[in-house]
Every structure is written in structure tokens, then in C-alpha cells.
Design an enzyme around this catalytic site. Sequence first.
Site, PDB file in Angstrom:
ATOM      1  N   PRO A 101       7.493  42.228  56.751  1.00  0.00           N
ATOM      2  CA  PRO A 101       7.554  42.845  58.080  1.00  0.00           C
ATOM      3  C   PRO A 101       8.444  42.064  59.045  1.00  0.00           C
ATOM      4  CG  PRO A 101       5.273  42.297  57.464  1.00  0.00           C
ATOM      5  CD  PRO A 101       6.141  41.825  56.356  1.00  0.00           C
ATOM      6  N   GLU A 128      -0.479  36.490  53.009  1.00  0.00           N
ATOM      7  CA  GLU A 128       0.306  36.240  54.230  1.00  0.00           C
ATOM      8  C   GLU A 128       1.789  36.074  53.914  1.00  0.00           C
ATOM      9  OE1 GLU A 128      -1.205  36.591  57.206  1.00  0.00           O
ATOM     10  OE2 GLU A 128      -2.916  37.083  55.929  1.00  0.00           O
ATOM     11  N   ASP A 185      22.416  64.800  54.398  1.00  0.00           N
ATOM     12  CA  ASP A 185      21.167  64.249  54.918  1.00  0.00           C
ATOM     13  C   ASP A 185      21.358  63.609  56.292  1.00  0.00           C
ATOM     14  OD1 ASP A 185      19.764  65.054  52.694  1.00  0.00           O
ATOM     15  OD2 ASP A 185      20.066  63.167  51.628  1.00  0.00           O
TER      16      ASP A 185
END
Length: 249
Positions: A101, A128, A185
Site C-alpha cells: 500500500p 505488516e 478502453d
Amino acid sequence: MGTEPPDPVGLEMRIDVVSIFVDYLAPLNLSLVGRAQRSGLLDVQLHDLRGHATDRHRTVDDSPYGGGPGMVMRPDVWGEALDSVLAQASESPPVLVVPTPSGEPFTAAVAEELAGSGWLVFACGRYEGIDARVMTHYRDRCEVREISIGDVVLAGGEAAVLVMVEAIARLLPGVLGNPASAADDSFAPGRAGGPLEGPVYTRPPVWRGLSVPPVLMSGDHGEVSRWRAQESADRSRAMRPDLVPPDVP
Ligand code: JB8
């Protein structure tokens, strides 16, 4: 009678994925990515990280230095796993992709860059994350890309790998049946940043009292094009105002 072997094609890309949940990656054998593998365009190899653990319990994690919640993946286990993958040497080293992330955003442009590499290695973290020295070490041996699939937090890198591999595989030459559908697209190369695609319709012409917009049945290709452009603009403004350039007077 429909039993002919597929045409032989050349390998476009090798992908290795290292994970403690290799079963999570079974969908890579389905649909577009599975077909690319069976046709010989793509070779995907899965590797169980626990196969490189050394203790009786095959431990892959330990407590974080400095304290705090959760567990961190051990660099020694990752080092053995990635060394064994990198030892399957090719002409040039792979790009090592680490889903996290805290990485750079995964976009159509990033997918295109990765599709230009002949060899990708994905390292799936859990808990983590992976001890940061692993990324530091392999930056000396190959290109390392720490990548986030969006501002959302998953439980591990596996689902992000499914997303990235599908987005990359469909850009490889020969993988899509009809390359025109890729070029059209929303975030296709050259039109990244929108506008978004508008609504699409097929038969029947009336379904549960809802009609297809008559312009699409008019046969007037110019009118159809203008209508679709307007729908795209309206949808982009509603769903993704960040993609729409400000109106300059
Ligand atoms: C532990 O949200 B994610 C992501 C989340 C993760 C790990 C990797 C990726 C590892 N949590 O992209």
C-alpha cells in the site's frame, strides 16, 4: 474436428510469483491469463515461500524491531526464495514487483512498462510487510518496483498480483483476440486519463420495459459517435472529475 493443436507461438513473458498462499493464485490458470499460458505466450511459475524457511515450524515472520503491532516477514527467508528464482537466469535480470500500500500507484502506464519486460518476479507480502532490507538488497541486482493497486489496504499482495498480472497479460502481443477492444478502453495507452467509456447495449431492443437509445439503432455513424462522446464526457464529469480538464474561458 475441433481437436487441432493450437498454433505454436513464442514466449512473450515469464512471471514468477513467491507467496505463502500459492493456492490464492490459482485463478492465473483461468480465463485470459490461463489461455495466454496454454497458448505458450506466457509462463507463470508459483513458488511457496515456506519452502525456503529453515526451522521445524517453517517460520517466515518475526516481531518488528522498534516494537509495534503485527509481524514482519524475515529477510533471510525472502533472500533464499528470491535467490532461487533469480538463479533461473535469463539473458537479463527480471523486474522485481513488490505489492504494497506504500508503493507507487499501479496505472495503465505502469502496466505498459511492465509488459515491456520479458521477466517479472512478484513478491507477495503478508502481515505488516517484508523487511525493508530485501528491497534494498535486490535494487543492486535488478529493477525493483514497489507498487500499490489503489488507496485501499489488502491483507497481502496476492490479490494485487492477480490484478496486475491480468492488466499486464492483456497488453502482450497475441493475448487479446481483438486488439481493437484494448485500444478502445478508458485507460488504454494514449488515452490514459480518460474520458471514461460510456454505456453499452445489446439485444433485445426492449428489456423489462427499457429501450436501447434510438440513436444506436439509427445507422447514422456520425450521430452515434457524437452521442457516445457526450455520454463519455458526462460520465467522466460525474464519476471522475479529477480526469476532466478545467473549463478555460
Ligand atoms: C501486507 O493493499 B495492498 C497490500 C497489503 C499488504 C501487503 C501487500 C500489499 C502485505 N499487507 O496492496
